[in-house]
Design an enzyme around this catalytic site. Structure first.
Site, PDB file in Angstrom:
ATOM      1  N   TYR A  79       0.867  -1.270  -0.040  1.00 26.84           N
ATOM      2  CA  TYR A  79       0.099   0.253   0.031  1.00 26.84           C
ATOM      3  C   TYR A  79       0.812   1.259   0.078  1.00 26.84           C
ATOM      4  O   TYR A  79       0.583   2.244  -0.844  1.00 26.84           O
ATOM      5  CB  TYR A  79      -1.020   0.008   1.254  1.00 26.84           C
ATOM      6  CG  TYR A  79      -1.902   1.139   1.058  1.00 26.84           C
ATOM      7  CD1 TYR A  79      -3.211   0.913   0.626  1.00 26.84           C
ATOM      8  CD2 TYR A  79      -1.591   2.464   1.598  1.00 26.84           C
ATOM      9  CE1 TYR A  79      -4.358   1.826   0.509  1.00 26.84           C
ATOM     10  CE2 TYR A  79      -2.498   3.493   1.478  1.00 26.84           C
ATOM     11  CZ  TYR A  79      -4.002   2.887   1.054  1.00 26.84           C
ATOM     12  OH  TYR A  79      -4.698   4.011   1.026  1.00 26.84           O
ATOM     13  N   PHE A 131      -7.250  19.265 -24.898  1.00 28.98           N
ATOM     14  CA  PHE A 131      -8.133  17.883 -25.156  1.00 28.98           C
ATOM     15  C   PHE A 131      -9.350  18.017 -24.506  1.00 28.98           C
ATOM     16  O   PHE A 131      -9.548  18.793 -23.519  1.00 28.98           O
ATOM     17  CB  PHE A 131      -7.239  16.673 -24.625  1.00 28.98           C
ATOM     18  CG  PHE A 131      -7.805  15.303 -24.901  1.00 28.98           C
ATOM     19  CD1 PHE A 131      -7.896  14.896 -26.087  1.00 28.98           C
ATOM     20  CD2 PHE A 131      -8.238  14.699 -23.865  1.00 28.98           C
ATOM     21  CE1 PHE A 131      -8.699  13.865 -26.292  1.00 28.98           C
ATOM     22  CE2 PHE A 131      -8.962  13.417 -24.116  1.00 28.98           C
ATOM     23  CZ  PHE A 131      -9.130  13.041 -25.182  1.00 28.98           C
ATOM     24  N   ASP A 132     -10.252  17.172 -24.968  1.00 29.15           N
ATOM     25  CA  ASP A 132     -11.521  17.355 -24.449  1.00 29.15           C
ATOM     26  C   ASP A 132     -11.700  17.126 -22.965  1.00 29.15           C
ATOM     27  O   ASP A 132     -12.537  17.678 -22.066  1.00 29.15           O
ATOM     28  CB  ASP A 132     -12.489  16.131 -25.136  1.00 29.15           C
ATOM     29  CG  ASP A 132     -12.145  14.799 -25.341  1.00 29.15           C
ATOM     30  OD1 ASP A 132     -10.885  14.643 -25.468  1.00 29.15           O
ATOM     31  OD2 ASP A 132     -12.984  13.955 -25.402  1.00 29.15           O
ATOM     32  N   ASP A 222       0.744  18.969 -21.166  1.00 32.48           N
ATOM     33  CA  ASP A 222       0.003  17.944 -21.427  1.00 32.48           C
ATOM     34  C   ASP A 222       0.605  16.755 -22.278  1.00 32.48           C
ATOM     35  O   ASP A 222       0.750  17.116 -23.650  1.00 32.48           O
ATOM     36  CB  ASP A 222      -1.486  18.194 -22.061  1.00 32.48           C
ATOM     37  CG  ASP A 222      -2.398  16.972 -22.084  1.00 32.48           C
ATOM     38  OD1 ASP A 222      -1.904  15.963 -22.078  1.00 32.48           O
ATOM     39  OD2 ASP A 222      -3.443  17.290 -22.412  1.00 32.48           O
ATOM     40  N   ALA A 224       0.610  13.370 -23.110  1.00 29.73           N
ATOM     41  CA  ALA A 224       0.235  12.082 -23.636  1.00 29.73           C
ATOM     42  C   ALA A 224       1.057  11.545 -24.728  1.00 29.73           C
ATOM     43  O   ALA A 224       1.681  10.508 -24.795  1.00 29.73           O
ATOM     44  CB  ALA A 224      -1.228  12.334 -24.090  1.00 29.73           C
ATOM     45  N   LYS A 265      -0.764   6.330 -23.728  1.00 29.83           N
ATOM     46  CA  LYS A 265      -0.320   6.627 -25.295  1.00 29.83           C
ATOM     47  C   LYS A 265       1.094   6.194 -25.408  1.00 29.83           C
ATOM     48  O   LYS A 265       1.793   4.949 -25.594  1.00 29.83           O
ATOM     49  CB  LYS A 265      -0.520   7.859 -25.663  1.00 29.83           C
ATOM     50  CG  LYS A 265      -1.833   8.231 -25.852  1.00 29.83           C
ATOM     51  CD  LYS A 265      -2.900   8.561 -24.635  1.00 29.83           C
ATOM     52  CE  LYS A 265      -4.204   8.869 -25.043  1.00 29.83           C
ATOM     53  NZ  LYS A 265      -4.846   9.106 -23.655  1.00 29.83           N
ATOM     54  N   HIS A 457     -19.917  13.447 -26.066  1.00 27.49           N
ATOM     55  CA  HIS A 457     -19.854  12.430 -27.293  1.00 27.49           C
ATOM     56  C   HIS A 457     -19.632  11.005 -26.899  1.00 27.49           C
ATOM     57  O   HIS A 457     -19.829   9.927 -27.574  1.00 27.49           O
ATOM     58  CB  HIS A 457     -18.466  12.885 -27.991  1.00 27.49           C
ATOM     59  CG  HIS A 457     -17.240  12.939 -26.963  1.00 27.49           C
ATOM     60  ND1 HIS A 457     -17.173  13.860 -26.059  1.00 27.49           N
ATOM     61  CD2 HIS A 457     -16.284  12.126 -26.905  1.00 27.49           C
ATOM     62  CE1 HIS A 457     -15.880  13.673 -25.449  1.00 27.49           C
ATOM     63  NE2 HIS A 457     -15.306  12.864 -25.954  1.00 27.49           N
TER      64      HIS A 457
HETATM   65  N1  F0G Z   1      -4.430  14.620 -22.732  1.00 28.44           N
HETATM   66  C1  F0G Z   1      -4.544  14.429 -24.224  1.00 28.44           C
HETATM   67  C2  F0G Z   1      -3.659  14.993 -25.270  1.00 28.44           C
HETATM   68  C3  F0G Z   1      -5.206  13.293 -24.639  1.00 28.44           C
HETATM   69  O1  F0G Z   1      -4.996  12.787 -25.781  1.00 28.44           O
HETATM   70  C4  F0G Z   1      -5.853  12.422 -23.491  1.00 28.44           C
HETATM   71  C5  F0G Z   1      -6.604  11.292 -23.852  1.00 28.44           C
HETATM   72  C6  F0G Z   1      -5.852  13.025 -22.347  1.00 28.44           C
HETATM   73  C7  F0G Z   1      -5.211  14.035 -21.888  1.00 28.44           C
HETATM   74  C8  F0G Z   1      -6.688  12.262 -21.175  1.00 28.44           C
HETATM   75  O2  F0G Z   1      -5.903  10.914 -20.862  1.00 28.44           O
HETATM   76  O3  F0G Z   1      -7.499   9.157 -21.470  1.00 28.44           O
HETATM   77  O4  F0G Z   1      -5.596   8.836 -19.868  1.00 28.44           O
HETATM   78  O5  F0G Z   1      -7.626  10.188 -19.189  1.00 28.44           O
HETATM   79  N2  F0G Z   1      -6.898  10.782 -25.213  1.00 28.44           N
HETATM   80  C9  F0G Z   1      -7.465   9.610 -25.550  1.00 28.44           C
HETATM   81  C10 F0G Z   1      -7.361   9.588 -27.034  1.00 28.44           C
HETATM   82  C11 F0G Z   1      -8.492   9.304 -24.910  1.00 28.44           C
HETATM   83  O6  F0G Z   1      -8.198   8.779 -27.609  1.00 28.44           O
HETATM   84  O7  F0G Z   1      -6.920  10.669 -27.743  1.00 28.44           O
HETATM   85  P1  F0G Z   1      -6.935   9.601 -20.476  1.00 28.44           P
END
Ligand code: F0G
Length: 465
Positions: A79, A131-132, A222, A224, A265, A457
């Site tokens: 833990y 990102f969304d 950010d 990813a 990713k 979406h």
């Molecule tokens: N930032 C970026 C640039 C992303 O592409 C994503 C996720 C996230 C943050 C959020 O990360 O999914 O681990 O919570 N992108 C995925 C996509 C879902 O399909 O592009 P997460």
């Protein structure tokens, strides 16, 4: 005559071989018509085995290496203070040079933790195409995300080496207009997913951080697809051709104040993420939210085994050969589409091809969700599942509740890392051609019958317009 003159240069091949396979289920068009109807014309709602080639995302769906699989077995599931935590901490410090970090279960969880510390109602967060989930976290807290991406990103046919960049003029306008206290951070996304998996140059990273720091604003990366971004810098930016990917990554993060990452990713793991920072004070403030939302600070939403696999993944996927294979496969799909003249966001992105749905289906009104319609057509054609990056994703304006119609309607075909072969790419391109050939006959789109108040979406329900 020396041997050398007779030697043919060998063609390129992937720097790995495949040890395990997973069967793909094929289907008929009649089956797919029923399935997509049952899924209320939302590709997220399909069962995965109702797809033949699943390009919904590259997130968490890459193939781990044998080293990563064996690292799983060494996971320490304690833990508190697990060995695996320290392995991941060392990797984060080595690769990004960030001294403080908190593991989270994925990227949006990292956003939740850091924004819980930083954001309050009415705040302003500039960025290059948030990102969304990032935008979702900002708007959920009644703060405002302002997009400062360069205008050229909206011209899908413009071939720019760094098409995901921040427009420094737009950024400075925001920094001048609002007081420092209202701008808790600027988000720099590398690569820029929403603009088409397009990279940001080292010059732009440097200038963005310098500008923000001049106004006393911290920069949050950010991250990813940070490794793909470093690969593009090596391949496209003068002065970086002889640097290793790891050296470039260190330089990218040298001036950043903090980072969030979806490790699913470029970390090539099925689950995981983290938030990292330079400031110990910020770390201390973020700790409490990590404990509340994610887990104790030495695992925060990740199993010990997942932290081990990620530590290896971060190391392996910041090696040139791995990235070269990954990005070349996406470029190969782009070249196949070029043969058929199918328009997409140029140049090919690091993780995906983004089809230009407005150009492919010019007869559809924007109110009928052009990119979504293209996604459904491609699914019906060959069981290929992409994802809409268009007006369904753009959601409604949080204040006026009007639909937002972005400049671009894109259908993203994300290529999972080390998962499909170039033969799959050929099938994808041929299916796109078949849809493109019958584009004149596609005159009817879709309308929404159910939508959630935020990030609609994922769960929206649609019917034929
Ligand atoms: N930032 C970026 C640039 C992303 O592409 C994503 C996720 C996230 C943050 C959020 O990360 O999914 O681990 O919570 N992108 C995925 C996509 C879902 O399909 O592009 P997460």
């Amino acid at each position: 005559m020396s041997d050398k003159t007779n030697t043919q240069e060998l063609p390129y091949c992937e720097p790995y071989k495949i040890k395990m396979t997973e069967a793909i289920r094929t289907s008929t068009r009649a089956e797919r018509e029923q399935w997509i109807k049952d899924a209320q014309y939302n590709l997220f709602k399909l069962r995965a085995d109702q797809t033949m080639i699943d390009l919904l995302t590259d997130s968490g769906v890459g193939s781990m290496s044998d080293r990563q699989w064996s690292a799983l077995m060494t996971g320490d599931e304690s833990y508190a203070g697990a060995k695996s935590y320290y392995h991941l901490r060392d990797a984060v410090q080595n690769i990004f040079g960030m001294p403080w970090f908190l593991p989270t279960h994925q990227g949006r969880a990292a956003e939740n933790v850091i924004f819980s510390v930083l954001l309050k109602e009415g705040d302003i967060v500039p960025g290059n195409s948030h990102f969304d989930t990032t935008k979702g976290h900002i708007e959920y807290r009644r703060a405002v995300a302002i997009d400062c991406t360069i205008d050229a990103a909206a011209d899908t046919q413009a071939e720019l080496p760094f098409k995901g960049e921040m427009d420094l003029g737009k950024l400075e306008e925001v920094l001048k207009k609002y007081p420092k206290e209202k701008i808790p951070c600027c988000v720099l996304t590398v690569t820029n997913n929403t603009a088409g998996g397009q990279p940001v140059s080292m010059k732009n990273i440097r200038e963005t951080t310098e500008l923000c720091h001049k106004y006393g604003i911290p920069v949050l990366m950010d991250s990813a697809r940070f490794a793909q971004n470093a690969y593009f810098i090596k391949m496209r930016e003068k002065g970086y051709e002889n640097k290793s990917i790891k050296e470039i990554v260190r330089e990218m993060y040298a001036a950043a104040d903090m980072m969030t990452i979806s490790a699913k990713k470029d970390g090539v793991v099925n689950m995981g993420g983290f938030v990292a920072m330079r400031s110990e004070d910020l770390f201390r403030r973020a700790m409490q939210f990590n404990i509340m939302y994610e887990g104790y600070i030495t695992y925060g939403g990740m199993s010990g085994r997942d932290m081990e696999a990620l530590a290896v993944g971060l190391d392996e996927n910041t090696e040139f050969d791995q990235l070269d294979a990954r990005v070349r496969q996406v470029a190969f799909l782009g070249a196949e589409l070029d043969k058929y003249g199918i328009p997409y966001q140029r140049p090919a992105g690091g993780h995906a091809i983004f089809l230009d749905a407005k150009k492919i289906l010019p007869n559809l009104p924007k109110e009928q969700f052009i990119a979504q319609t293209l996604g459904i057509e491609l699914y019906l054609e060959a069981g290929i599942r992409g994802v809409e990056i268009g007006s369904i994703l753009a959601d409604r304006d949080p204040v006026t509740r009007e639909n937002r119609y972005p400049r671009l309607e894109l259908l993203r075909l994300a290529i999972p890392c080390r998962t499909y072969t170039d033969n799959h790419m050929r099938v994808i391109a041929a299916a796109c051609k078949n849809v493109y050939d019958r584009r004149e006959s596609i005159t009817r789109g879709y309308k929404i019958t159910f939508e959630a108040p935020i990030m609609r979406h994922f769960t929206a329900e649609l019917e034929k317009a």
